[in-house]
Design a protein around this motif. Structure first.
Motif, PDB file in Angstrom:
ATOM      1  N   HIS A   1      -9.771  -5.473  11.514  1.00 54.05           N
ATOM      2  CA  HIS A   1      -8.545  -6.126  11.988  1.00 54.05           C
ATOM      3  C   HIS A   1      -7.335  -5.198  12.066  1.00 54.05           C
ATOM      4  CE1 HIS A   1     -10.810  -9.777  11.323  1.00 54.05           C
ATOM      5  NE2 HIS A   1     -11.064  -9.360  10.103  1.00 54.05           N
ATOM      6  N   TYR A   2      -7.383  -4.043  11.395  1.00 51.71           N
ATOM      7  CA  TYR A   2      -6.197  -3.166  11.318  1.00 51.71           C
ATOM      8  C   TYR A   2      -6.581  -1.740  11.729  1.00 51.71           C
ATOM      9  CZ  TYR A   2      -4.247  -6.956   8.531  1.00 51.71           C
ATOM     10  OH  TYR A   2      -3.812  -8.174   8.100  1.00 51.71           O
ATOM     11  N   SER A   3      -5.623  -1.032  12.347  1.00 53.38           N
ATOM     12  CA  SER A   3      -5.885   0.360  12.708  1.00 53.38           C
ATOM     13  C   SER A   3      -5.399   1.325  11.626  1.00 53.38           C
ATOM     14  CB  SER A   3      -5.217   0.703  14.039  1.00 53.38           C
ATOM     15  OG  SER A   3      -3.834   0.463  13.954  1.00 53.38           O
ATOM     16  N   GLN A   4      -4.541   0.849  10.701  1.00 48.28           N
ATOM     17  CA  GLN A   4      -4.066   1.698   9.593  1.00 48.28           C
ATOM     18  C   GLN A   4      -4.156   0.919   8.286  1.00 48.28           C
ATOM     19  OE1 GLN A   4      -0.168   3.428   9.899  1.00 48.28           O
ATOM     20  NE2 GLN A   4      -0.431   3.911  12.065  1.00 48.28           N
ATOM     21  N   LEU A   5      -4.696   1.574   7.256  1.00 49.48           N
ATOM     22  CA  LEU A   5      -4.712   0.978   5.912  1.00 49.48           C
ATOM     23  C   LEU A   5      -3.953   1.887   4.971  1.00 49.48           C
ATOM     24  CD1 LEU A   5      -6.834  -0.989   7.006  1.00 49.48           C
ATOM     25  CD2 LEU A   5      -8.122  -0.603   4.940  1.00 49.48           C
ATOM     26  N   ILE A   6      -3.007   1.324   4.247  1.00 46.49           N
ATOM     27  CA  ILE A   6      -2.171   2.146   3.369  1.00 46.49           C
ATOM     28  C   ILE A   6      -2.361   1.696   1.925  1.00 46.49           C
ATOM     29  CG2 ILE A   6       0.221   2.796   2.792  1.00 46.49           C
ATOM     30  CD1 ILE A   6      -0.391   1.866   6.283  1.00 46.49           C
ATOM     31  N   ALA A   7      -2.808   2.623   1.080  1.00 48.51           N
ATOM     32  CA  ALA A   7      -3.002   2.316  -0.343  1.00 48.51           C
ATOM     33  C   ALA A   7      -1.670   2.499  -1.058  1.00 48.51           C
ATOM     34  CB  ALA A   7      -4.048   3.263  -0.941  1.00 48.51           C
ATOM     35  N   VAL A   8      -1.285   1.488  -1.844  1.00 51.91           N
ATOM     36  CA  VAL A   8      -0.078   1.602  -2.657  1.00 51.91           C
ATOM     37  C   VAL A   8      -0.533   1.609  -4.109  1.00 51.91           C
ATOM     38  CG1 VAL A   8       2.203   0.636  -3.166  1.00 51.91           C
ATOM     39  CG2 VAL A   8       1.183   0.284  -0.905  1.00 51.91           C
ATOM     40  N   GLY A   9      -0.494   2.785  -4.729  1.00 55.39           N
ATOM     41  CA  GLY A   9      -0.994   2.924  -6.092  1.00 55.39           C
ATOM     42  C   GLY A   9      -1.230   4.389  -6.403  1.00 55.39           C
ATOM     43  N   GLY A  10      -2.146   4.622  -7.344  1.00 50.42           N
ATOM     44  CA  GLY A  10      -2.473   5.996  -7.727  1.00 50.42           C
ATOM     45  C   GLY A  10      -3.818   6.418  -7.157  1.00 50.42           C
ATOM     46  N   ASP A  11      -4.402   7.459  -7.758  1.00 49.96           N
ATOM     47  CA  ASP A  11      -5.637   8.019  -7.203  1.00 49.96           C
ATOM     48  C   ASP A  11      -6.833   7.065  -7.304  1.00 49.96           C
ATOM     49  OD1 ASP A  11      -4.700  10.598  -6.287  1.00 49.96           O
ATOM     50  OD2 ASP A  11      -4.303  11.011  -8.394  1.00 49.96           O
ATOM     51  N   GLY A  12      -6.816   6.171  -8.304  1.00 45.36           N
ATOM     52  CA  GLY A  12      -7.888   5.178  -8.404  1.00 45.36           C
ATOM     53  C   GLY A  12      -7.856   4.239  -7.205  1.00 45.36           C
ATOM     54  N   THR A  13      -6.675   3.760  -6.871  1.00 48.28           N
ATOM     55  CA  THR A  13      -6.518   2.854  -5.720  1.00 48.28           C
ATOM     56  C   THR A  13      -6.867   3.590  -4.426  1.00 48.28           C
ATOM     57  OG1 THR A  13      -4.688   1.894  -6.977  1.00 48.28           O
ATOM     58  CG2 THR A  13      -4.903   1.194  -4.683  1.00 48.28           C
ATOM     59  N   VAL A  14      -6.409   4.834  -4.336  1.00 49.73           N
ATOM     60  CA  VAL A  14      -6.713   5.662  -3.154  1.00 49.73           C
ATOM     61  C   VAL A  14      -8.224   5.753  -2.956  1.00 49.73           C
ATOM     62  CG1 VAL A  14      -6.757   8.090  -2.406  1.00 49.73           C
ATOM     63  CG2 VAL A  14      -4.608   7.053  -3.138  1.00 49.73           C
TER      64      VAL A  14
ATOM     65  N   MET B   1      -1.864  -7.429  14.169  1.00 47.62           N
ATOM     66  CA  MET B   1      -1.065  -6.571  13.268  1.00 47.62           C
ATOM     67  C   MET B   1      -1.768  -5.225  13.092  1.00 47.62           C
ATOM     68  SD  MET B   1       1.770  -6.484  11.417  1.00 47.62           S
ATOM     69  CE  MET B   1       2.296  -8.195  11.325  1.00 47.62           C
ATOM     70  N   GLU B   2      -0.972  -4.177  13.082  1.00 48.28           N
ATOM     71  CA  GLU B   2      -1.536  -2.829  13.089  1.00 48.28           C
ATOM     72  C   GLU B   2      -1.841  -2.290  11.683  1.00 48.28           C
ATOM     73  OE1 GLU B   2       0.052   1.404  14.714  1.00 48.28           O
ATOM     74  OE2 GLU B   2       1.114  -0.395  15.324  1.00 48.28           O
ATOM     75  N   ARG B   3      -0.904  -2.597  10.740  1.00 50.39           N
ATOM     76  CA  ARG B   3      -0.994  -1.953   9.413  1.00 50.39           C
ATOM     77  C   ARG B   3      -1.216  -2.964   8.295  1.00 50.39           C
ATOM     78  NH1 ARG B   3       3.284   0.428  11.641  1.00 50.39           N
ATOM     79  NH2 ARG B   3       3.181   2.669  11.987  1.00 50.39           N
ATOM     80  N   LEU B   4      -2.103  -2.574   7.360  1.00 53.19           N
ATOM     81  CA  LEU B   4      -2.257  -3.374   6.138  1.00 53.19           C
ATOM     82  C   LEU B   4      -1.972  -2.483   4.932  1.00 53.19           C
ATOM     83  CD1 LEU B   4      -3.175  -6.046   4.734  1.00 53.19           C
ATOM     84  CD2 LEU B   4      -5.432  -4.984   4.531  1.00 53.19           C
ATOM     85  N   PHE B   5      -1.083  -2.951   4.055  1.00 53.26           N
ATOM     86  CA  PHE B   5      -0.828  -2.270   2.784  1.00 53.26           C
ATOM     87  C   PHE B   5      -1.689  -2.940   1.716  1.00 53.26           C
ATOM     88  CE2 PHE B   5       2.851   0.558   3.343  1.00 53.26           C
ATOM     89  CZ  PHE B   5       3.127   0.293   4.678  1.00 53.26           C
ATOM     90  N   ILE B   6      -2.472  -2.135   0.977  1.00 55.18           N
ATOM     91  CA  ILE B   6      -3.273  -2.658  -0.129  1.00 55.18           C
ATOM     92  C   ILE B   6      -2.589  -2.202  -1.425  1.00 55.18           C
ATOM     93  CG2 ILE B   6      -5.553  -2.687  -1.225  1.00 55.18           C
ATOM     94  CD1 ILE B   6      -6.761  -2.189   1.554  1.00 55.18           C
ATOM     95  N   VAL B   7      -2.027  -3.181  -2.132  1.00 55.21           N
ATOM     96  CA  VAL B   7      -1.123  -2.872  -3.247  1.00 55.21           C
ATOM     97  C   VAL B   7      -1.794  -3.167  -4.585  1.00 55.21           C
ATOM     98  CG1 VAL B   7       1.187  -3.318  -4.194  1.00 55.21           C
ATOM     99  CG2 VAL B   7       0.781  -3.632  -1.729  1.00 55.21           C
TER     100      VAL B   7
ATOM    101  N   ARG C   1      -1.802  -6.973   1.069  1.00 50.29           N
ATOM    102  CA  ARG C   1      -2.741  -7.684   0.180  1.00 50.29           C
ATOM    103  C   ARG C   1      -2.631  -7.073  -1.212  1.00 50.29           C
ATOM    104  NH1 ARG C   1      -7.725  -9.898   1.801  1.00 50.29           N
ATOM    105  NH2 ARG C   1      -7.976 -10.236  -0.433  1.00 50.29           N
ATOM    106  N   PHE C   2      -2.654  -7.887  -2.229  1.00 46.56           N
ATOM    107  CA  PHE C   2      -2.559  -7.399  -3.608  1.00 46.56           C
ATOM    108  C   PHE C   2      -3.931  -7.472  -4.269  1.00 46.56           C
ATOM    109  CE2 PHE C   2       1.571  -8.655  -2.308  1.00 46.56           C
ATOM    110  CZ  PHE C   2       2.423  -7.739  -2.885  1.00 46.56           C
ATOM    111  N   THR C   3      -4.277  -6.424  -5.016  1.00 48.20           N
ATOM    112  CA  THR C   3      -5.576  -6.453  -5.702  1.00 48.20           C
ATOM    113  C   THR C   3      -5.456  -7.350  -6.928  1.00 48.20           C
ATOM    114  OG1 THR C   3      -5.004  -4.511  -7.018  1.00 48.20           O
ATOM    115  CG2 THR C   3      -6.181  -4.115  -4.961  1.00 48.20           C
ATOM    116  N   SER C   4      -6.530  -8.068  -7.239  1.00 51.71           N
ATOM    117  CA  SER C   4      -6.491  -8.933  -8.421  1.00 51.71           C
ATOM    118  C   SER C   4      -7.393  -8.407  -9.531  1.00 51.71           C
ATOM    119  CB  SER C   4      -6.907 -10.358  -8.046  1.00 51.71           C
ATOM    120  OG  SER C   4      -8.238 -10.350  -7.586  1.00 51.71           O
TER     121      SER C   4
END
Ligand SMILES: Nc1ncnc2c1ncn2[C@@H]1O[C@H](COP(=O)(O)OP(=O)(O)OP(=O)(O)O)[C@@H](O)[C@H]1O
Length: 292
Positions: A55-68, A1-7, A37-40
């Motif tokens: 494992h991934y070539s792209q990581l995408i942060a879903v959140g605000g500047d803290g998550t970024v 899998m290419e992309r992981l979203f970190i939510v 993946r969801f942060t706990s």
């Protein structure tokens, strides 16, 4: 899998929880395959990102500047492409990278895949994508982070904290060593160090900052009465505060900040301890997806 979203479902006072299903629908529309993946808990995104680079070539942060900033700290220097879906309160990096707030348009940016290398600020081994604030704004960030109701009320909480600290925070003496030049300000309110122009949800604190030029931009606010400071405060939203004679701008690659007493530091709203501190720009250390 290419992309992981970190939510981070807690980002944006509930906005992320609502937006994530919409984002998923748009990802399906564009035929984008992904894992999520969801942060706990706070700071977990750093660890998730550190492991995911293998494992991934792209990581995408879903959140605000803290998550970024957490995801960025997990992947800087690794070559993994970084993207973001702005669902936080401030979203200052999204503003800089021209990634729209609208989930459909943000997913479209991701699908286009335009990317470039970006600089980061390095403060004691911690990376900051936007801007660092030392002094008055560090104290405001600390006050907001300590009172959770202020965080929840967003702009109202910010303004209340700012007004309180404008009345109570004492100015400080600061020595700045910017590359090979030394400066001393005996009556300073704040020193902001920008990789990008914005912090605090749209305040253009370092209007000249460009996030891929290999230099950091400084803004020093000094020698003003509390009333004068209050008067010029609104102009920061347009970056016009730098026209005031007691607001000074500098550029460099490395800055050492030493103060007469320890004063608080924040990086994109997260508390980063107290002075003294050394901040260095790390050129082109992160590959970022950006909008048009
Ligand atoms: N599961 C979780 N529970 C509680 N807090 C979390 C969780 N996961 C992450 N966090 C923390 O949530 C905080 C807020 O996230 P974030 O900064 O992305 O959103 P925001 O504050 O709404 O947006 P902005 O920073 O753009 O104003 C971060 O400091 C992060 O560490």
């Amino acid at each position: 899998m290419e992309r992981l979203f970190i939510v981070n479902e807690h980002a944006g006072k509930g906005k992320t929880k609502k937006r994530w299903p919409m984002i998923q629908r748009h990802l399906d529309t564009f035929g984008i395959r992904y894992d999520a993946r969801f942060t706990s808990k706070p700071k977990e995104a750093i660890e998730i990102a550190k492991k995911a680079v293998h494992h991934y070539s792209q990581l995408i942060a879903v959140g605000g500047d803290g998550t970024v900033n957490e995801v960025v700290n997990g992947i800087a220097g690794q070559g993994t492409l970084f993207g973001l879906m702005p669902t936080g309160t401030g979203n200052d990096l999204a503003r800089t990278l021209h990634i729209p707030d609208d989930p459909y348009l943000a997913v479209r940016c991701l699908a286009n895949g335009t990317h470039h290398p970006m600089d980061l600020l390095d403060i004691n081994g911690f990376y900051v994508a936007g801007a660092i604030g030392i002094g008055l704004d560090g104290a405001v960030a600390t006050d907001i982070n300590l009172a959770s109701w202020k965080k929840k009320t967003g702009t109202v909480g910010y303004i209340l904290s700012m007004l309180k600290l404008l009345l109570t925070f004492p100015p400080f003496a600061v020595s700045l060593q910017i590359d090979d030049q030394a400066f001393f300000f005996p009556n300073c309110w704040l020193v902001a160090i920008g990789n990008s122009k914005y912090y605090g949800g749209g305040m253009k604190i370092c209007p000249q900052a460009v996030n891929n030029d290999g230099v950091l931009d400084l803004c020093v606010v000094h020698n003003l009465s509390r009333i004068e400071l209050l008067k010029i405060f609104p102009s920061v939203f347009h970056g016009m505060h730098v026209l005031h004679p007691n607001v000074l701008c500098f550029q460099g690659k490395k800055v050492r900040v030493t103060t007469e007493r320890p004063v608080p530091i924040h990086g994109d709203g997260e508390i980063l301890g107290n002075t003294p501190s050394v901040i260095v720009v790390r050129p082109h250390i992160l590959n970022v997806l950006f909008g048009s």
